[in-house]
Scaffold this motif. Structure first.
Motif, PDB file in Angstrom:
ATOM      1  N   LYS A  18      -1.507   8.955  -8.363  1.00  0.00           N
ATOM      2  CA  LYS A  18      -2.693   9.742  -8.748  1.00  0.00           C
ATOM      3  C   LYS A  18      -3.953   9.005  -8.319  1.00  0.00           C
ATOM      4  O   LYS A  18      -4.950   9.592  -7.935  1.00  0.00           O
ATOM      5  CB  LYS A  18      -2.732   9.887 -10.279  1.00  0.00           C
ATOM      6  CG  LYS A  18      -2.229  11.219 -10.801  1.00  0.00           C
ATOM      7  CD  LYS A  18      -3.343  12.260 -10.840  1.00  0.00           C
ATOM      8  CE  LYS A  18      -2.913  13.705 -10.797  1.00  0.00           C
ATOM      9  NZ  LYS A  18      -2.183  14.222  -9.681  1.00  0.00           N
ATOM     10  N   HIS A  19      -3.870   7.665  -8.419  1.00  0.00           N
ATOM     11  CA  HIS A  19      -5.048   6.839  -8.216  1.00  0.00           C
ATOM     12  C   HIS A  19      -4.540   5.513  -7.655  1.00  0.00           C
ATOM     13  O   HIS A  19      -3.475   5.070  -8.060  1.00  0.00           O
ATOM     14  CB  HIS A  19      -5.699   6.659  -9.594  1.00  0.00           C
ATOM     15  CG  HIS A  19      -6.593   5.477  -9.698  1.00  0.00           C
ATOM     16  ND1 HIS A  19      -7.910   5.536  -9.328  1.00  0.00           N
ATOM     17  CD2 HIS A  19      -6.381   4.211 -10.132  1.00  0.00           C
ATOM     18  CE1 HIS A  19      -8.457   4.349  -9.527  1.00  0.00           C
ATOM     19  NE2 HIS A  19      -7.556   3.532 -10.012  1.00  0.00           N
ATOM     20  N   LYS A  20      -5.249   4.924  -6.733  1.00  0.00           N
ATOM     21  CA  LYS A  20      -4.782   3.627  -6.216  1.00  0.00           C
ATOM     22  C   LYS A  20      -5.361   2.522  -7.107  1.00  0.00           C
ATOM     23  O   LYS A  20      -6.583   2.300  -7.124  1.00  0.00           O
ATOM     24  CB  LYS A  20      -5.241   3.463  -4.758  1.00  0.00           C
ATOM     25  CG  LYS A  20      -4.789   2.167  -4.118  1.00  0.00           C
ATOM     26  CD  LYS A  20      -3.341   2.166  -3.663  1.00  0.00           C
ATOM     27  CE  LYS A  20      -2.967   0.828  -3.045  1.00  0.00           C
ATOM     28  NZ  LYS A  20      -1.604   0.752  -2.571  1.00  0.00           N
ATOM     29  N   CYS A  21      -4.507   1.844  -7.847  1.00  0.00           N
ATOM     30  CA  CYS A  21      -4.975   0.810  -8.777  1.00  0.00           C
ATOM     31  C   CYS A  21      -5.515  -0.379  -7.978  1.00  0.00           C
ATOM     32  O   CYS A  21      -4.971  -0.731  -6.930  1.00  0.00           O
ATOM     33  CB  CYS A  21      -3.843   0.348  -9.682  1.00  0.00           C
ATOM     34  SG  CYS A  21      -3.052   1.700 -10.578  1.00  0.00           S
ATOM     35  N   GLY A  22      -6.552  -0.995  -8.520  1.00  0.00           N
ATOM     36  CA  GLY A  22      -7.272  -2.037  -7.799  1.00  0.00           C
ATOM     37  C   GLY A  22      -6.455  -3.275  -7.482  1.00  0.00           C
ATOM     38  O   GLY A  22      -6.807  -4.041  -6.595  1.00  0.00           O
ATOM     39  N   TYR A  23      -5.359  -3.515  -8.195  1.00  0.00           N
ATOM     40  CA  TYR A  23      -4.577  -4.737  -7.967  1.00  0.00           C
ATOM     41  C   TYR A  23      -3.357  -4.488  -7.085  1.00  0.00           C
ATOM     42  O   TYR A  23      -2.624  -5.412  -6.756  1.00  0.00           O
ATOM     43  CB  TYR A  23      -4.103  -5.311  -9.312  1.00  0.00           C
ATOM     44  CG  TYR A  23      -3.090  -4.457 -10.041  1.00  0.00           C
ATOM     45  CD1 TYR A  23      -1.733  -4.727  -9.946  1.00  0.00           C
ATOM     46  CD2 TYR A  23      -3.488  -3.371 -10.813  1.00  0.00           C
ATOM     47  CE1 TYR A  23      -0.802  -3.954 -10.606  1.00  0.00           C
ATOM     48  CE2 TYR A  23      -2.559  -2.591 -11.476  1.00  0.00           C
ATOM     49  CZ  TYR A  23      -1.223  -2.889 -11.376  1.00  0.00           C
ATOM     50  OH  TYR A  23      -0.317  -2.102 -12.013  1.00  0.00           O
ATOM     51  N   CYS A  24      -3.151  -3.216  -6.705  1.00  0.00           N
ATOM     52  CA  CYS A  24      -1.866  -2.822  -6.128  1.00  0.00           C
ATOM     53  C   CYS A  24      -1.785  -3.044  -4.629  1.00  0.00           C
ATOM     54  O   CYS A  24      -2.642  -2.571  -3.884  1.00  0.00           O
ATOM     55  CB  CYS A  24      -1.638  -1.345  -6.428  1.00  0.00           C
ATOM     56  SG  CYS A  24      -0.144  -0.707  -5.675  1.00  0.00           S
ATOM     57  N   ASP A  25      -0.747  -3.745  -4.192  1.00  0.00           N
ATOM     58  CA  ASP A  25      -0.529  -3.842  -2.743  1.00  0.00           C
ATOM     59  C   ASP A  25       0.821  -3.241  -2.363  1.00  0.00           C
ATOM     60  O   ASP A  25       1.398  -3.570  -1.342  1.00  0.00           O
ATOM     61  CB  ASP A  25      -0.665  -5.294  -2.252  1.00  0.00           C
ATOM     62  CG  ASP A  25       0.552  -6.126  -2.581  1.00  0.00           C
ATOM     63  OD1 ASP A  25       1.203  -5.832  -3.595  1.00  0.00           O
ATOM     64  OD2 ASP A  25       0.852  -7.070  -1.819  1.00  0.00           O
ATOM     65  N   PHE A  26       1.320  -2.339  -3.226  1.00  0.00           N
ATOM     66  CA  PHE A  26       2.555  -1.624  -2.877  1.00  0.00           C
ATOM     67  C   PHE A  26       2.238  -0.552  -1.846  1.00  0.00           C
ATOM     68  O   PHE A  26       1.077  -0.192  -1.639  1.00  0.00           O
ATOM     69  CB  PHE A  26       3.167  -0.953  -4.109  1.00  0.00           C
ATOM     70  CG  PHE A  26       3.517  -1.903  -5.208  1.00  0.00           C
ATOM     71  CD1 PHE A  26       4.145  -3.108  -4.944  1.00  0.00           C
ATOM     72  CD2 PHE A  26       3.194  -1.600  -6.527  1.00  0.00           C
ATOM     73  CE1 PHE A  26       4.463  -3.989  -5.958  1.00  0.00           C
ATOM     74  CE2 PHE A  26       3.500  -2.481  -7.547  1.00  0.00           C
ATOM     75  CZ  PHE A  26       4.134  -3.674  -7.265  1.00  0.00           C
ATOM     76  N   ASN A  27       3.287  -0.016  -1.254  1.00  0.00           N
ATOM     77  CA  ASN A  27       3.094   1.059  -0.292  1.00  0.00           C
ATOM     78  C   ASN A  27       2.893   2.364  -1.065  1.00  0.00           C
ATOM     79  O   ASN A  27       3.836   3.123  -1.286  1.00  0.00           O
ATOM     80  CB  ASN A  27       4.316   1.134   0.630  1.00  0.00           C
ATOM     81  CG  ASN A  27       4.083   2.069   1.788  1.00  0.00           C
ATOM     82  OD1 ASN A  27       2.966   2.127   2.333  1.00  0.00           O
ATOM     83  ND2 ASN A  27       5.088   2.838   2.148  1.00  0.00           N
ATOM     84  N   ALA A  28       1.659   2.573  -1.510  1.00  0.00           N
ATOM     85  CA  ALA A  28       1.369   3.694  -2.402  1.00  0.00           C
ATOM     86  C   ALA A  28       0.044   4.330  -2.003  1.00  0.00           C
ATOM     87  O   ALA A  28      -0.886   3.626  -1.596  1.00  0.00           O
ATOM     88  CB  ALA A  28       1.284   3.182  -3.838  1.00  0.00           C
ATOM     89  N   TYR A  29      -0.057   5.652  -2.115  1.00  0.00           N
ATOM     90  CA  TYR A  29      -1.223   6.387  -1.626  1.00  0.00           C
ATOM     91  C   TYR A  29      -1.664   7.429  -2.636  1.00  0.00           C
ATOM     92  O   TYR A  29      -0.831   8.159  -3.189  1.00  0.00           O
ATOM     93  CB  TYR A  29      -0.878   7.103  -0.310  1.00  0.00           C
ATOM     94  CG  TYR A  29      -0.347   6.154   0.737  1.00  0.00           C
ATOM     95  CD1 TYR A  29      -1.192   5.578   1.677  1.00  0.00           C
ATOM     96  CD2 TYR A  29       1.011   5.800   0.742  1.00  0.00           C
ATOM     97  CE1 TYR A  29      -0.700   4.680   2.622  1.00  0.00           C
ATOM     98  CE2 TYR A  29       1.516   4.899   1.674  1.00  0.00           C
ATOM     99  CZ  TYR A  29       0.648   4.343   2.614  1.00  0.00           C
ATOM    100  OH  TYR A  29       1.133   3.453   3.524  1.00  0.00           O
ATOM    101  N   ALA A  30      -2.974   7.500  -2.828  1.00  0.00           N
ATOM    102  CA  ALA A  30      -3.517   8.551  -3.697  1.00  0.00           C
ATOM    103  C   ALA A  30      -4.036   9.690  -2.818  1.00  0.00           C
ATOM    104  O   ALA A  30      -4.372   9.480  -1.652  1.00  0.00           O
ATOM    105  CB  ALA A  30      -4.640   7.984  -4.538  1.00  0.00           C
ATOM    106  N   GLY A  31      -4.061  10.896  -3.376  1.00  0.00           N
ATOM    107  CA  GLY A  31      -4.660  12.040  -2.682  1.00  0.00           C
ATOM    108  C   GLY A  31      -3.783  12.643  -1.603  1.00  0.00           C
ATOM    109  O   GLY A  31      -4.287  13.330  -0.716  1.00  0.00           O
ATOM    110  N   MET A  32      -2.494  12.400  -1.638  1.00  0.00           N
ATOM    111  CA  MET A  32      -1.601  12.964  -0.605  1.00  0.00           C
ATOM    112  C   MET A  32      -0.541  13.888  -1.204  1.00  0.00           C
ATOM    113  O   MET A  32       0.487  14.142  -0.578  1.00  0.00           O
ATOM    114  CB  MET A  32      -0.900  11.838   0.162  1.00  0.00           C
ATOM    115  CG  MET A  32      -1.826  11.046   1.035  1.00  0.00           C
ATOM    116  SD  MET A  32      -0.876  10.122   2.249  1.00  0.00           S
ATOM    117  CE  MET A  32      -2.181   9.167   2.996  1.00  0.00           C
ATOM    118  N   ASP A  33      -0.814  14.363  -2.419  1.00  0.00           N
ATOM    119  CA  ASP A  33       0.220  15.154  -3.114  1.00  0.00           C
ATOM    120  C   ASP A  33       0.703  16.358  -2.300  1.00  0.00           C
ATOM    121  O   ASP A  33       1.855  16.766  -2.433  1.00  0.00           O
ATOM    122  CB  ASP A  33      -0.305  15.654  -4.469  1.00  0.00           C
ATOM    123  CG  ASP A  33      -0.542  14.501  -5.433  1.00  0.00           C
ATOM    124  OD1 ASP A  33      -0.523  13.337  -4.971  1.00  0.00           O
ATOM    125  OD2 ASP A  33      -0.751  14.762  -6.626  1.00  0.00           O
TER     126      ASP A  33
END
Ligand code: SF4
Length: 372
Positions: A18-33
């Protein structure tokens, strides 16, 4: 790659958040639902192809990680679960884990997960203290986490794990202790505690570099880790890996244990890593990371890979095995490294095995440096 050992463990990456958390370096994306349906199509193409190309035996574990797998609409997750069950031989007692964010854990989704065979929920609570959650930019709060946990239990999820993060700026020993106690009070079957790391490229890393977030004292980090050991052990959880505690009765993560034991794991989805071995050599490969590229590339989304020679493969299995309390059978060819680690009080020998001491679990990075 001839005569590979068969895969019995499947990881499926769901990269949406839903939101890219500020500490996250996983392969994760917000806004691509909006890519979700095409992404699930891509996963099905990759999995069908992999099923033909590689040896698979009955699957012992399936793990949906992210990103936020709980964000997938229930119909799509249902479809994916049924696809996997119809394409692979999933053991009747397989461990099927789904990582969930409390904010997207609702009745309709839980019903779809349970119906599709999910029997282990890994709830990304991270904390209960609003100040620490604000630093992590987590949009969920303590009330949501408690509600999601209660709902999952009520609907029949028998095995629930909670993730917590310590060494967060502004989190003190007292707020961490309260977080641990609130987590324990929920009665989870498994608890993971991760030390916050400031990864280059993340917003949190930048904010710290600019002096907008304070450093966390090393002494406080150690005190927090000590507090976790004391509180969780007093509550009946045993530390079976550097960051993981399980209550008695076989609640250790079977899927993660496969990684620590260097078992072959097939990783499907954007950026997912696979590990294969023939018992002598090992291979690791990974998929293209961005969801759009993944969709375009499936069923062949592989980006790159590497071969590990025998010594490197054994060194890795030693390093990973020493993350766990059970340790590993003493490997040949590492006498000097093991003697040094033993002298430093990081490992000990027990019945033909080499196991980490408490100090070795706390300072596992020193073990990794010594054996790799
Ligand atoms: S929800 Fe998890 S995976 Fe997604 S951005 Fe936040 S920390 Fe990363």
């Amino acid at each position: 790659m001839t005569d590979l050992y068969a895969f019995r463990h499947l990881y499926v990456h769901i990269p949406f958040c839903k939101h890219k958390c500020g500490y996250c370096d996983f392969n994760a994306y917000a806004g691509m639902d909006r890519l979700m349906p095409d992404y699930v199509d891509g996963l099905e193409r990759e999995l069908a192809f992999a099923r033909e190309r590689y040896p698979f035996q009955q699957l012992d574990t399936v793990y949906f990680g992210g990103g936020t797998p709980s964000l997938l609409p229930p119909e799509l997750m249902s479809r994916l679960l049924h696809f996997i069950r119809s394409s692979f031989n999933v053991a009747p007692d397989a461990e099927i884990t789904l990582e969930a964010n409390p904010a997207s854990t609702d009745e309709a989704r839980l019903a779809a997960w349970l119906e599709g065979g999910v029997n282990r929920l890994s709830l990304g609570v991270q904390g209960f203290d609003p100040r620490a959650l604000a630093v992590l930019e987590r949009k969920t709060d303590a009330a949501q986490a408690t509600r999601a946990f209660g709902l999952a239990r009520e609907m029949g999820m028998g095995n629930i794990s909670i993730d917590l993060i310590y060494a967060v700026p502004y989190q003190n020993l007292q707020t961490w202790l309260e977080t641990l106690r609130r987590a324990i009070a929920l009665g989870p079957d498994h608890v993971s505690t991760y030390c916050l790391s400031f990864e280059e490229g993340t917003l949190l890393f930048r904010r710290r570099a600019e002096g907008r977030v304070p450093e966390v004292e090393t002494d406080l980090q150690w005190d927090q880790l000590d507090a976790a050991c004391a509180e969780l052990e007093a509550a009946g959880y045993h530390r079976y890996e550097v960051s993981n505690w399980a209550r008695a009765g076989g609640f250790e993560s079977r899927h993660n244990r496969a990684y620590w034991r260097c078992r072959p794991v097939y990783g499907a989805g954007a950026g997912a890593h696979s590990y294969a071995t023939d018992g002598t050599l090992a291979w690791r490969w990974w998929n293209v990371a961005r969801p759009r590229e993944y969709i375009a590339a499936a069923p062949l989304p592989r980006a790159d890979g590497e071969e590990l020679d025998h010594r490197k493969a054994v060194a890795e299995s030693l390093m990973l095995g020493l993350r766990t309390a059970e340790g590993v059978a003493v490997p040949a060819g590492f006498d000097a490294e093991l003697a040094r680690l033993q002298k430093a009080g990081l490992i000990e020998r027990l019945n033909g095995r080499v196991v980490p001491t408490r100090r070795g679990l706390d300072l596992h990075n020193q073990i990794a440096l010594a054996v790799l």
